[in-house]
Design an enzyme around this catalytic site. Structure first.
Site, PDB file in Angstrom:
ATOM      1  N   HIS A   1      -5.247   9.514  -0.454  1.00 30.88           N
ATOM      2  CA  HIS A   1      -5.186   8.712   0.765  1.00 30.88           C
ATOM      3  C   HIS A   1      -5.972   9.337   1.924  1.00 30.88           C
ATOM      4  CE1 HIS A   1      -3.505   6.135   3.961  1.00 30.88           C
ATOM      5  NE2 HIS A   1      -3.157   5.305   2.990  1.00 30.88           N
TER       6      HIS A   1
ATOM      7  N   HIS B   1      -5.844   2.882  -4.573  1.00 31.64           N
ATOM      8  CA  HIS B   1      -5.781   3.168  -3.131  1.00 31.64           C
ATOM      9  C   HIS B   1      -6.165   4.633  -2.881  1.00 31.64           C
ATOM     10  CE1 HIS B   1      -4.861   1.918   0.864  1.00 31.64           C
ATOM     11  NE2 HIS B   1      -3.789   2.671   1.033  1.00 31.64           N
TER      12      HIS B   1
ATOM     13  N   HIS C   1       3.689  -2.494   3.083  1.00 29.87           N
ATOM     14  CA  HIS C   1       3.725  -1.110   2.607  1.00 29.87           C
ATOM     15  C   HIS C   1       5.036  -0.841   1.872  1.00 29.87           C
ATOM     16  CE1 HIS C   1       0.734  -0.996   5.870  1.00 29.87           C
ATOM     17  NE2 HIS C   1       0.182   0.014   5.227  1.00 29.87           N
TER      18      HIS C   1
ATOM     19  N   ASP D   1       0.823  -1.217   0.000  1.00 28.30           N
ATOM     20  CA  ASP D   1       0.000   0.000   0.000  1.00 28.30           C
ATOM     21  C   ASP D   1       0.852   1.260   0.000  1.00 28.30           C
ATOM     22  OD1 ASP D   1      -2.088  -1.720   0.175  1.00 28.30           O
ATOM     23  OD2 ASP D   1      -2.925  -0.906   2.037  1.00 28.30           O
TER      24      ASP D   1
END
Length: 730
Positions: free
Chosen positions: A149, A145, A246, A94
């Site tokens: 964010h 995503h 991540h 991510d």
């Protein structure tokens, strides 16, 4: 400022109609400002300054979430809930792409021939499209995503859809591919879905997205250590898993190191790795999910779609603009620091040398002086000016050149019947012509020029001419003070005169490049003025033009701080604007006119080699760039860390205060007016920026500016000592 108002002629019976005409240069300037402001807003948006961060709330009730989803797999598509097959792992990353960590993670995956899925932030894809292309080229999957964010639960529906669509556009533009995979920021496992987040998941399904949660969290975001990350990322008892990792958002060195151990460890236990797109056919369907009416896809775009290009180009342009601003800020900081160091070293040295016991210019200069006072409609102040001149301790003849005044200026002087005062009436020709006429009619080789709105102190003329004991000196600048310090605008100008003019003259004298002998009080050798070509009308800053010409003719120019005069500063914003607009524009004209001084040989070339670069840097470049400090201060207070921004602004303010105290001490001024300094930095300085920008736009666009006459009220002597005049003629 940007409007010129003209009255069109009409018939007598009809009222006058006002026509507003926008000048092209102001339209261009307005468009540039509009574009810059929009790019700054885009930059703030791309950095998630307009969106809510994770609210940190506990999961809410799950009454509306189907039990099959809560107890099902981590992949929720429009037709059902799915889980990974046994001993099958989907590594997901991510928050990227990140220019430092994503390539290192890709290197590890490539070495072990492991596919993965990267849930990317759209704004980062726009910034690093090459990394996104590498991800796809090496066989990995991309997922959405969101674009900035945010915590999407705090956004309205149109913003959520924009976040998804903009990310798809960025992916399409960078890679030529599209994706239907979605992971919302701050999501965890499907078993943690509450009613609010289930509603978001259903909405995503209606948009055609497959929502991907995780059932194995490595917790690498906490950086617990490589061993802990490997342990957290290992599925239990041979189960399949979607592993959350991540590749951005901080230091991911532990993540990279953990992959080096995790992949061989899982393979040794019989695990295989897959990307989520490649695993679709092998997924285990856990339960069906009730379908809802589909929504139109807001981002059905191709790589060449103009919308995708616009999204990427706007982010990249905003980034480049901010990078440019940071470079400019560094330049401004360096120039400001350099100027401050110069002021402290050279200005203090200048003052100490002048005040040293026994220091002098040479033999005392006692010869009579001619004082030329150009006057055009100066009735309000001319009487005070002339009285102060004849009340001085030095023998003078005063030549008042009346430039076709219509308000009785000449008659007001003649009515004083003062000995040694002559009034000369000349046809209308402008200030330069009036000065040349006065110089031509004066009787003495030393000439002092004084504006008709200025009052001089009794010893000012005598002190002003003392440097002429040195035959190399061709001109002397006096110390001009603001006399009408009643209004706030006048107080700000008083601070500016002391800091920006008088302190700078001390510095410039040390480099032998004083750029301006002020028209309010300056002394000249007649032969020097003649050698420089006289006072010309080539620029609107005739005093700067003449001073530079004197330098180029080989004469020295110095500053005498105790030869003081008191002038009437503009008392309104409009009057101040007109004055400073003329000064700024005239200074630029003078610099351009004398650009050839850079190539002057020998001693006359000193000004070109020193003065022109210093003037260009400190009077044009630095003031033009300095507004960015204030723009970024406002930007920082709104979008960045407020504490850091305020500390930075306070540091700049502290430098200004220290410089101001130095200037006021050297000028023997009371420090009390400095209480207005912070307000000056906030309000007055912005006005000066606009004046300079306006002047620059006029100069670059080839516009013409005419002389700006100011309204005078005879208030120059409000703060000056009153002269005692006893000499009259019969």
């Amino acid at each position: 400022m940007g409007l010129w108002v003209r009255t069109a002629p009409v018939a007598d019976a009809a009222p006058a109609r006002r026509r507003v005409t926008l000048r092209p240069r102001f339209i261009v300037a307005a468009v540039i400002v509009f574009v810059v402001l929009n790019l700054l807003v885009i930059e703030a948006y791309a950095n998630a300054r307009f969106v809510p961060d994770q609210r940190g709330e506990e999961n809410g009730p799950q009454s509306q979430v189907p039990a099959s989803v809560v107890d099902g797999g981590p992949i929720v598509s429009p037709d059902g809930s799915y889980a990974m097959p046994p001993r099958t792992v989907a590594l997901t990353f991510d928050d990227g792409p990140d220019p430092r960590w994503t390539p290192r993670i890709l290197d590890v995956l490539a070495r072990f021939h492991v596919p993965a899925t990267f849930f990317v932030v759209g704004s980062q894809v726009a910034r690093h499209p090459d990394i996104a292309r590498r991800i796809v080229a090496e066989g990995h999957d991309l997922g959405v995503h969101t674009f900035t964010h945010p915590d999407v639960s705090g956004l309205p529906q149109w913003r959520r859809r924009a976040e998804y669509a903009q990310t798809e556009m960025a992916i399409a533009h960078a890679t030529g591919t599209t994706t239907r995979l979605l992971r919302l920021p701050y999501s965890s496992g499907a078993d943690a879905l509450d009613n609010a987040n289930w509603e978001l998941t259903e909405e995503a399904s209606r948009l055609g997205f497959v929502s991907v949660f995780s059932d194995t969290d490595s917790r690498d975001w906490a950086r617990p250590g490589v061993a802990s990350i490997v342990r957290n990322a290992t599925p239990a008892a041979g189960r399949g898993a979607v592993v959350l990792l991540h590749d951005a958002g901080g230091d991911r060195a532990q993540t990279v190191a953990a992959l080096e151990r995790l992949i061989p460890s899982l393979r040794s236990r019989g695990y295989t790795f897959t990307g989520l797109s490649g695993a679709r056919s092998g997924l285990v369907r856990v339960a069906a999910v009730g379908s809802a009416p589909a929504l139109a896809d807001p981002a059905a775009v191709s790589a060449s779609d103009w919308r995708a290009s616009a999204v990427v180009w706007s982010i990249q342009s905003a980034d480049r603009l901010v990078d440019l601003f940071w470079l400019v800020l560094i330049l401004v900081g360096a120039l400001t620091l350099l100027r401050t160091v110069f002021l402290f070293v050279f200005a203090i040295g200048h003052a100490r040398r002048r005040r040293r016991a026994g220091w002098s210019w040479g033999p005392e200069v006692t010869e009579p002086v001619s004082v030329v006072v150009p006057a055009w409609n100066e009735r309000e102040g001319i009487v005070g000016t002339v009285r102060s001149l004849v009340a001085g301790s030095h023998e003078v003849e005063v030549v008042v050149v009346d430039d076709a005044s219509t308000d009785g200026t000449a008659a007001a002087v003649e009515s004083l019947r003062l000995s040694g005062v002559r009034v000369v009436r000349v046809p209308k020709g402008g200030k330069a012509a009036a000065l040349n006429a006065g110089i031509g009619l004066s009787r003495h080789p030393l000439v002092v020029m004084v504006d008709a709105d200025t009052v001089v102190e009794p010893e000012a003329i005598h002190r002003l001419v003392q440097p002429f004991a040195d035959p190399r000196i061709g001109a002397v600048a006096g110390n001009v003070k603001v006399g009408n310090r009643v209004s706030m605008i006048a107080r700000w100008q008083h601070i500016e005169y002391v800091i920006g003019f008088n302190l700078d003259r001390r510095l410039y004298e040390r480099f032998d490049c004083i750029p301006t002998v002020p028209g309010a009080l300056g002394a000249f050798r007649r032969v020097a003025v003649q050698a420089a070509g006289g006072v010309t009308e080539d620029t609107l800053a005739e005093d700067t033009d003449l001073t530079i010409a004197l330098h180029r003719a080989g004469w020295r120019v110095v500053y005498v701080d105790d030869a003081r005069s008191w002038t009437e500063a503009p008392a309104s914003v409009g009057q101040l604007w007109r004055q400073r607009y003329r000064w700024s524009y005239g200074t630029m004209q003078a610099l351009w006119k004398h650009r050839g001084g850079l190539n002057d040989p020998g001693n006359p070339g000193r000004f070109g080699r020193r003065g022109l670069p210093l003037l260009a840097l400190f009077t044009v470049v630095l003031p033009l760039l300095a507004p960015l400090v204030d723009v970024f201060a406002v930007y920082g207070l709104i979008f960045l860390d407020r504490t850091e921004t305020l500390l930075a602004w306070a540091a700049v303010m502290l430098v200004q205060v220290i410089t101001a105290v130095l200037a006021f001490r050297l000028d023997r001024e009371s420090l009390r007016p400095l209480w207005a300094l912070p307000l000056q930095q906030i309000a007055y300085r912005q006005l000066m920026y606009l004046v300079l920008v306006h002047s620059m736009v006029t100069a670059v666009s080839g516009g013409r500016l005419h002389w700006q006459k100011l309204n005078r009220h005879g208030q120059a002597a409000q703060s000056a000592p009153a002269p005692q005049v006893t000499s009259t003629r019969p």
